[in-house]
Design a protein around this motif. Structure first.
Motif, PDB file in Angstrom:
ATOM      1  N   ALA A  44       1.573   3.086  15.748  1.00 33.42           N
ATOM      2  CA  ALA A  44       1.823   2.186  14.521  1.00 33.42           C
ATOM      3  C   ALA A  44       1.267   0.857  14.504  1.00 33.42           C
ATOM      4  CB  ALA A  44       3.660   1.846  14.845  1.00 33.42           C
ATOM      5  N   ALA A  45       1.269   0.401  13.479  1.00 33.43           N
ATOM      6  CA  ALA A  45       0.240  -0.924  13.160  1.00 33.43           C
ATOM      7  C   ALA A  45       0.965  -1.858  12.182  1.00 33.43           C
ATOM      8  CB  ALA A  45      -1.204  -0.470  12.456  1.00 33.43           C
ATOM      9  N   LEU A  46       0.479  -3.005  12.090  1.00 35.86           N
ATOM     10  CA  LEU A  46       0.950  -4.115  11.407  1.00 35.86           C
ATOM     11  C   LEU A  46      -0.208  -4.728  10.817  1.00 35.86           C
ATOM     12  CD1 LEU A  46       3.455  -6.296  13.373  1.00 35.86           C
ATOM     13  CD2 LEU A  46       3.833  -4.904  11.328  1.00 35.86           C
ATOM     14  N   ILE A  47      -0.408  -4.983   9.527  1.00 38.10           N
ATOM     15  CA  ILE A  47      -1.454  -5.589   8.666  1.00 38.10           C
ATOM     16  C   ILE A  47      -1.007  -6.893   8.140  1.00 38.10           C
ATOM     17  CG2 ILE A  47      -2.750  -5.231   6.534  1.00 38.10           C
ATOM     18  CD1 ILE A  47      -2.888  -2.241   7.041  1.00 38.10           C
ATOM     19  N   ASP A  48      -2.192  -7.836   8.190  1.00 36.67           N
ATOM     20  CA  ASP A  48      -2.072  -9.135   7.637  1.00 36.67           C
ATOM     21  C   ASP A  48      -1.066 -10.124   7.804  1.00 36.67           C
ATOM     22  OD1 ASP A  48      -4.720  -8.623   6.876  1.00 36.67           O
ATOM     23  OD2 ASP A  48      -4.366  -7.989   4.675  1.00 36.67           O
ATOM     24  N   ASP A  49      -0.789 -10.768   8.645  1.00 38.38           N
ATOM     25  CA  ASP A  49       0.456 -11.590   8.880  1.00 38.38           C
ATOM     26  C   ASP A  49       1.702 -10.667   9.004  1.00 38.38           C
ATOM     27  OD1 ASP A  49      -1.167 -14.108   8.858  1.00 38.38           O
ATOM     28  OD2 ASP A  49      -1.175 -14.093   6.941  1.00 38.38           O
ATOM     29  N   ASP A  50       1.321  -9.581   9.435  1.00 39.16           N
ATOM     30  CA  ASP A  50       2.741  -8.754   9.478  1.00 39.16           C
ATOM     31  C   ASP A  50       3.524  -8.338   8.412  1.00 39.16           C
ATOM     32  OD1 ASP A  50       1.824  -9.114  12.229  1.00 39.16           O
ATOM     33  OD2 ASP A  50       3.317 -10.653  12.637  1.00 39.16           O
ATOM     34  N   VAL A  51       2.734  -8.528   7.331  1.00 44.87           N
ATOM     35  CA  VAL A  51       3.424  -8.282   5.796  1.00 44.87           C
ATOM     36  C   VAL A  51       3.569  -6.785   5.505  1.00 44.87           C
ATOM     37  CG1 VAL A  51       2.883  -8.391   3.361  1.00 44.87           C
ATOM     38  CG2 VAL A  51       2.707 -10.240   4.848  1.00 44.87           C
ATOM     39  N   LEU A  52       2.479  -5.954   6.111  1.00 45.04           N
ATOM     40  CA  LEU A  52       2.591  -4.303   5.974  1.00 45.04           C
ATOM     41  C   LEU A  52       2.710  -3.737   7.037  1.00 45.04           C
ATOM     42  CD1 LEU A  52       0.859  -2.567   2.976  1.00 45.04           C
ATOM     43  CD2 LEU A  52       0.725  -1.870   5.368  1.00 45.04           C
ATOM     44  N   MET A  53       3.570  -2.838   7.164  1.00 48.09           N
ATOM     45  CA  MET A  53       3.510  -2.043   8.445  1.00 48.09           C
ATOM     46  C   MET A  53       2.944  -0.439   8.194  1.00 48.09           C
ATOM     47  SD  MET A  53       6.830  -1.895  10.987  1.00 48.09           S
ATOM     48  CE  MET A  53       6.872  -1.372  12.514  1.00 48.09           C
ATOM     49  N   LEU A  54       2.533   0.049   9.060  1.00 43.57           N
ATOM     50  CA  LEU A  54       2.048   1.451   8.992  1.00 43.57           C
ATOM     51  C   LEU A  54       3.062   2.340   9.845  1.00 43.57           C
ATOM     52  CD1 LEU A  54      -1.734   0.942   8.747  1.00 43.57           C
ATOM     53  CD2 LEU A  54      -0.122   1.982   6.782  1.00 43.57           C
ATOM     54  N   ASP A  55       3.821   3.061   9.472  1.00 42.13           N
ATOM     55  CA  ASP A  55       4.762   3.871  10.400  1.00 42.13           C
ATOM     56  C   ASP A  55       5.669   3.071  11.051  1.00 42.13           C
ATOM     57  OD1 ASP A  55       4.260   6.524   9.962  1.00 42.13           O
ATOM     58  OD2 ASP A  55       2.509   6.393  10.805  1.00 42.13           O
TER      59      ASP A  55
END
Length: 449
Positions: A38-49
């Protein structure tokens, strides 16, 4: 765009907690415990799975999910979807609505975990859809993977507000030729592609083997989706793979590398040809195996600059032998720079670096400013500040090795105590601004962060 890998393992992680195969035993010995991908993007705004392990993984990596406004789900398999997280979220007043985006089956699996007034918006998608999610453009791609029926798993083509573009390709098996038309000339900044089964081609067509991974990367290159600047990262790694050192070497053959739990990947306009400025600090005692482990971490790159901070010592045969042993085990494609001006090397680097080591660098700076005989310690501290700034802003992957000297007896001499104290402070400050920190004890690496 900045992406934090919360996990890089398959459904059962790696090692499988119930397995004692050679691959799992090697992972345990190394302390490389991979959670579900799983992953978090940009200041934890968007999450992948968002599998069941992801919320705790975020906390272990110094993040939480309080700012997550968008969750992109690829499918409803249990390692990618832990809908109970939506219940736990409802116990805290978030103050904004979260978008849950994914195939209809995955979205439907979440509905029973929210109340009628919970601030959650469900957005079913299918392959071929293109939508705006907050500040992100999201293209939905087909996957060769399914939970119950064809089409209930997807992949994502995500473009951030800074123009950085990534492909999240997890889970999928080898893709049909027509699929690559949808990503032709994409020139992704980073591709996160699953590689689950190693050399086991008999297990499922819904995941990649090492050979299939290389074929998919080749097809992505052929259609312009992967270019020289693309950071190709293998995720969803499972214990059917050979030991991780072998995986790193084999992936390097197709220009890819292994992703690591807790790794921060920076891509986009501020990146370089390697796509990430990942900073890793490796600590350890004398002959602990720290340098060998650091070299393994950079195996995936075709060229690396080895920064030898110890220099030469005329007439010291034992030192010359140590240097020769280090040099002989490094790949022939690596180059060597002997210098104590590490800050300048960090600022100007265009390929990955291995700095070995900070202890000898500090000794050289103490010598230069004659601190041993009452010289200018403030000048050394200025050198440290310069090094830290260059380390924080280094645009290429860099691994630094340093001695851990504070665990033994108190040195008998004033100079020994001075060195111990200065190196301890230096290690702590470098660790503070590093993406990953490990310590090697008796040949066993242990992840500290």
């Amino acid at each position: 765009m900045e992406l934090l890998l919360l996990g890089t393992g398959a459904a059962d992680g790696w090692p499988n907690p119930f397995c004692t195969c050679a691959s799992c035993d090697d992972a345990v010995r190394r302390g490389e415990i991979r959670g579900q991908t799983a992953a978090l993007i940009d200041d934890d705004v968007l999450m992948l799975d968002c599998g069941p392990e992801a919320p705790r993984a975020a906390l272990r990596h110094g993040r939480n999910l309080a700012r997550v406004r968008h969750i992109l789900l690829t499918h409803a398999h249990a390692d990618h979807l832990g809908p109970q997280a939506l219940l736990f979220r409802s116990w805290v007043a978030a103050g904004f609505t979260v978008d849950v985006v994914g195939p209809a089956a995955a979205v439907d699996a979440c509905r029973d975990w929210v109340g009628p007034d919970d601030p959650v918006r469900f957005v079913p998608v299918a392959a071929g859809d293109v939508l705006t999610v907050g500040d992100y453009r999201v293209g939905v791609l087909g996957a060769r993977h399914k939970v119950f029926e064809d089409g209930d798993a997807v992949l994502y083509d995500v473009t951030g507000p800074d123009g950085a573009r990534i492909l999240w390709a997890c889970d999928t098996g080898p893709l049909p030729d027509a699929w690559f038309d949808d990503v032709a000339d994409a020139a992704f900044d980073a591709v996160f592609l699953e590689e689950t089964f190693g050399d086991r081609s008999d297990l499922s067509a819904g995941h990649h083997t090492l050979a299939a991974f290389a074929d998919t990367v080749a097809a992505l290159r052929a259609c312009g989706a992967v270019v020289d600047a693309t950071d190709v990262v293998a995720v969803h790694l499972g214990h059917h793979n050979p030991p991780i050192a072998q995986v790193r070497r084999r992936l390097s053959g197709c220009g890819a590398r292994v992703g690591n739990d807790g790794e921060v990947v920076r891509v986009g306009a501020s990146g370089c040809e390697y796509g990430t400025g990942q900073r890793t600090l490796i600590l350890g005692g004398v002959r602990s195996g720290k340098s060998r482990y650091a070299e393994e971490l950079l195996d995936a790159y075709p060229t690396v600059t080895y920064v030898a901070t110890g220099g030469t010592r005329e007439g010291d045969a034992e030192w010359a032998e140590r240097v020769a042993l280090h040099r002989d085990r490094r790949p022939e494609s690596w180059s060597t720079v002997e210098t104590s001006d590490v800050a300048q090397v960090l600022r100007s680097a265009t390929e990955p670096l291995l700095v070995d080591c900070l202890g000898t660098w500090l000794t050289a700076r103490l010598d230069l400013h004659e601190v041993w005989t009452g010289g200018d310690l403030a000048a050394v501290e200025q050198d440290v500040e310069e090094l830290l700034t260059a380390w924080a802003n280094c645009a290429v992957p860099v691994v630094a090795v340093s001695n851990e000297v504070g665990s033994g007896v108190v040195p008998a001499s004033a100079s020994g105590r001075l060195f111990r104290d200065q190196l301890g402070r230096l290690n702590a400050r470098v660790a503070e601004i590093s993406d990953s920190v490990s310590i090697v004890v008796a040949g066993i690496p242990m992840r500290l962060r």
